[in-house]
Write a protein that holds these residues in place. Structure first.
Motif, PDB file in Angstrom:
ATOM      1  N   GLU A 187       0.823  -1.209   0.000  1.00 61.45           N
ATOM      2  CA  GLU A 187       0.000   0.000   0.000  1.00 61.45           C
ATOM      3  C   GLU A 187       0.860   1.263   0.000  1.00 61.45           C
ATOM      4  N   PHE A 188       1.959   1.239   0.779  1.00 58.77           N
ATOM      5  CA  PHE A 188       2.839   2.403   0.848  1.00 58.77           C
ATOM      6  C   PHE A 188       4.102   2.223  -0.002  1.00 58.77           C
ATOM      7  N   PHE A 189       4.251   1.045  -0.618  1.00 63.96           N
ATOM      8  CA  PHE A 189       5.366   0.745  -1.525  1.00 63.96           C
ATOM      9  C   PHE A 189       6.734   0.969  -0.875  1.00 63.96           C
ATOM     10  N   GLN A 190       6.822   0.601   0.396  1.00 63.30           N
ATOM     11  CA  GLN A 190       8.105   0.640   1.103  1.00 63.30           C
ATOM     12  C   GLN A 190       8.587  -0.797   1.282  1.00 63.30           C
ATOM     13  N   MET A 191       9.015  -1.400   0.168  1.00 62.88           N
ATOM     14  CA  MET A 191       9.374  -2.808   0.159  1.00 62.88           C
ATOM     15  C   MET A 191      10.577  -3.106   1.041  1.00 62.88           C
ATOM     16  N   GLY A 192      11.522  -2.204   1.089  1.00 64.32           N
ATOM     17  CA  GLY A 192      12.688  -2.423   1.940  1.00 64.32           C
ATOM     18  C   GLY A 192      12.311  -2.479   3.407  1.00 64.32           C
ATOM     19  N   TYR A 193      11.442  -1.564   3.811  1.00 65.82           N
ATOM     20  CA  TYR A 193      10.979  -1.553   5.201  1.00 65.82           C
ATOM     21  C   TYR A 193      10.146  -2.789   5.501  1.00 65.82           C
ATOM     22  N   ALA A 194       9.300  -3.183   4.564  1.00 69.91           N
ATOM     23  CA  ALA A 194       8.496  -4.395   4.745  1.00 69.91           C
ATOM     24  C   ALA A 194       9.385  -5.627   4.873  1.00 69.91           C
ATOM     25  N   ALA A 195      10.474  -5.671   4.110  1.00 72.58           N
ATOM     26  CA  ALA A 195      11.410  -6.792   4.208  1.00 72.58           C
ATOM     27  C   ALA A 195      12.058  -6.842   5.583  1.00 72.58           C
ATOM     28  N   ALA A 196      12.363  -5.680   6.140  1.00 71.87           N
ATOM     29  CA  ALA A 196      12.936  -5.640   7.484  1.00 71.87           C
ATOM     30  C   ALA A 196      11.939  -6.164   8.513  1.00 71.87           C
ATOM     31  N   VAL A 197      10.666  -5.780   8.361  1.00 66.07           N
ATOM     32  CA  VAL A 197       9.624  -6.297   9.256  1.00 66.07           C
ATOM     33  C   VAL A 197       9.550  -7.814   9.151  1.00 66.07           C
ATOM     34  N   ALA A 198       9.632  -8.333   7.923  1.00 64.73           N
ATOM     35  CA  ALA A 198       9.558  -9.785   7.714  1.00 64.73           C
ATOM     36  C   ALA A 198      10.696 -10.497   8.417  1.00 64.73           C
TER      37      ALA A 198
END
Length: 293
Positions: free
Chosen positions: A257-268
């Motif tokens: 939704e916010f297209f912050q894939m790098g941040y999402a990867a860190a969350v993962a």
């Protein structure tokens, strides 16, 4: 076996294993490696990833929404895992009988397991709808006020946990049934001769005998609840507000939704670390209470 025959055997083995190996490399190993890299980048899916080091992880430490999602996930787990484990064992004991319609009853409990979350959401709405749901009807019989089950910040996580238990308990029940059917009947017969009643036989024979299965159920339930996404996305969307926003839903929003894939990867990766630590802790703890024959 000659050398050429061994070579042919290895070639055939490789041929039959190749679909699985291709799946493992393309859909598991490669995405994991890519995710490892993206966690250290600023990536919006349009431009090229920009290396930023540990910035995503330091940002996580200060992100109140991330910590709130972890808190929601933890509350979900505290309600879901024990309730599902106990209920699955009780159902398995009750359905471990040789009665005429027992296979039909077992199948009925397993139907929610193979149903999609969209179907489950419709059924849950029939129960927890604040205006027409049967849950509020039952409360009315006792003079209690109706509740907005999925619209109340205090009730939304417990309600989601109840629905998730109803959907998943059939699978865990089958695991317990397998464990129960491996217990020698002579143990129960000897205990009954010694005067042990049903409750004493349950605590002294059944519970220790299925402790290995209980451990498996606890591990699978913990991993499952830490990966909870679909039920929350379909039933509440994380609401009301962010009261039911679990970590995987938060990760999804950051990435898609916010297209912050790098941040999402860190969350993962942080969620993976939490799952790994909890699983290792359970493996260590099993030595104190799990009994294997």
């Amino acid at each position: 076996m000659t050398g050429s025959a061994k070579l042919v055997e290895k070639l055939w083995a490789g041929l039959f294993a190749s679909p699985y190996l291709a799946h493992l490399v393309l859909l598991t190993a490669w995405p994991v490696l890519a995710l490892s890299y993206l966690g250290f980048t600023d990536y919006d899916t349009v431009s090229s990833p920009n290396w930023i080091g540990l910035d995503n992880y330091t940002r996580l430490l200060k992100d109140e929404h991330f910590w709130n999602s972890l808190l929601n996930t933890g509350l979900f787990a505290l309600l879901y895992v024990p309730l599902q484990t106990v209920l699955a064992l009780v159902l398995a004991v009750g359905l471990n009988q040789r009665l005429r319609f027992m296979p039909l009853l077992r199948g009925a409990y397993f139907v929610p397991v193979v149903s999609s979350w969209v179907v489950i959401a419709y059924v849950a709405d029939a129960v927890f709808n604040p205006r027409t749901g049967s849950a509020n009807t039952v409360l009315g019989w006792f003079g209690a006020d109706p509740q907005a089950w999925l619209k109340s910040p205090a009730l939304v996580i417990p309600t989601l946990a109840l629905v998730a238990v109803w959907k998943g308990v059939g699978y865990m029940m089958v695991l317990f049934l397998a464990g129960l059917q491996s217990i020698p009947k002579e143990l129960y017969e000897a205990a009954e001769v010694d005067g042990a009643g049903p409750v004493r036989r349950f605590w002294r024979i059944t519970v220790p005998a299925v402790s290995g299965t209980t451990f498996l159920v606890l591990v699978l339930s913990t991993i499952s609840v830490l990966q909870a996404f679909e039920q929350v996305y379909v039933m509440t969307g994380g609401g009301p507000g962010d009261a039911s926003e679990v970590t995987v839903l938060y990760m999804y929003r950051q990435g898609f939704e916010f297209f912050q894939m790098g941040y999402a990867a860190a969350v993962a990766w942080v969620l993976f670390g939490i799952t790994l630590v909890l699983t290792l802790f359970q493996l260590w703890l099993q030595r104190k209470w799990v009994h294997y024959a």
